[in-house]
Write a protein that holds these residues in place. Structure first.
Motif: not given
Length: 416
Positions: A250-256, A313-318
């Motif tokens: 869930r946390w590595t593949t689901d972009e939602r 890195q996704r959290c930093l982009a957010h």
């Protein structure tokens, strides 16, 4: 559209113009008879975030009151539970530059939470709870002056919540409107309503009834003969292997999934991070070259696996979406204008969508590490006390090691 007179821009383009804050700052400096020396620094501080703060500062500087930084900070606060983004920005700017002291907003909010818990108690039993809270606040102030360890606001609020529940229990289920009428059977029935919280609740009730007896509110302490015998082993819940795989996917593949949920979940699932470690994590704690992170009070940087680093890195982009100077990794709408971390209330609901609490996820990792490695090494790696990890070994017995120790003791036993 009506164009801006000076730059010839339409209204939307003028709102996004990078020099808008500096132009407003220059106009404000020209209007003031004695502009403060820090005005240009404040304009540069808020230029990339909110131009309206310059207008709000102008209203405060042009009124008839004092223009000292501390007075401006006090007048900028909104009434209610939130002081407002403008006041938070002023507080960050003045405190960072040493021009003003921080506000007492946290103490005000804590006082409001305590008052709501006291007001929720039945009226006949309310004065004793209020007197107990006043005595605890005096003790907290004495501890601060003595530089010892004062009780936190959370501890004080939890105690008041326990007393509120006891007062409601006495009135609704026992028909007693006076603390002097309570006995050991009432307290025992109240503790039996939540067996898992018996030890914590009994500690609070002992403190309260000792205070009540010293103030002659009760004649006999009903908690004097009660005990809170509990096993010292770990009694929490853990995730199965299938549940861990489901959360990992869930946390590595689901972009939602929200980036904050993915970050907190992955750090707890793979690295045993607590809520405070994630909440206080700052951008300066990250090492993009070595792919390591400093978590809380851990003595060494924590190496990140590829999946955890991708989620980070996704959290930093957010975070980059917000025009903020907040140093923390998790930035919310309420903290983007300041430098404080996300609130505990926000963080307590980040993992609601996944269906599992953070404590359950973190306990799963700690149980696995402690029972497969040396507990002392785990305690040293996590920055925990030497006894903190032993509770996870209460129900685990290494039969092979036990047989070896017994054999060694038999052959090394001295003969008479």
């Amino acid at each position: 559209m009506r164009k801006h007179a000076g730059l010839g821009l339409c209204s939307p383009c003028w709102q996004r113009h990078p020099g808008r804050s500096f132009i407003r700052g220059e106009h404000l400096r020209d209007r003031l008879a004695d502009p403060p020396s820090w005005l240009a620094d404040f304009v540069a501080h808020v230029a990339a975030r909110h131009c309206g703060f310059v207008t709000g500062l102008g209203r405060l500087l042009e009124d008839e009151h004092s223009t000292s930084p501390q007075a401006l900070l006090e007048r900028s606060r909104r009434p209610g539970r939130s002081m407002g983004s403008f006041a938070r920005t002023l507080e960050d700017f003045f405190t960072l530059n040493g021009r003003a002291l921080p506000t007492d907003q946290a103490e005000r909010l804590a006082a409001g939470r305590r008052k709501r818990r006291i007001d929720a108690a039945p009226e006949p039993l309310r004065p004793a709870i209020a007197a107990f809270d006043a005595s605890r606040m005096r003790a907290q102030e004495r501890a601060r002056r003595a530089s010892t360890r004062p009780r936190s606001n959370h501890t004080l609020e939890t105690a008041l919540a326990t007393l509120r529940d006891l007062a409601l229990f006495l009135v609704d289920h026992r028909g007693k409107n006076d603390w002097a009428l309570s006995d050991v059977h009432d307290v025992e029935a109240f503790l039996a309503s939540l067996p898992r919280a018996r030890k914590r609740r009994l500690t609070v009730l002992r403190q309260f009834f000792r205070f009540a007896r010293s103030q002659h509110i009760v004649l006999i302490d009903p908690t004097r003969t009660l005990t809170a015998k509990e096993p010292n082993g770990f009694r929490g819940r853990t995730l199965t292997l299938d549940q861990q795989r489901e959360l990992f996917r869930r946390w590595t593949t689901d972009e939602r999934v929200h980036p904050h949920e993915a970050l907190m979940g992955m750090l707890a699932l793979l690295h045993g991070a607590s809520s405070s470690e994630v909440r206080l994590l700052q951008v300066t704690d990250l090492d993009p070259v070595a792919h390591t992170v400093r978590l809380g009070k851990r003595p060494h940087p924590v190496p990140m696996d590829p999946a955890s680093w991708t989620v980070l890195q996704r959290c930093l982009a957010h975070r980059e979406v917000w025009p903020t100077a907040n140093p923390h990794v998790m930035v919310t709408k309420g903290t983007k204008a300041g430098r404080s971390p996300a609130s505990t209330a926000y963080q307590s609901h980040v993992l609601d969508d996944c269906g599992y609490p953070l404590r359950m996820i973190r306990s799963t990792r700690l149980v696995d590490l402690v029972n497969t490695m040396d507990p002392k090494l785990v305690a040293a790696a996590f920055g925990m006390g030497p006894q903190a990890t032993l509770i996870y070994l209460a129900d685990h017995v290494d039969r092979e090691a036990e047989l070896t120790s017994r054999t060694t003791a038999r052959f090394t036993r001295p003969t008479r």
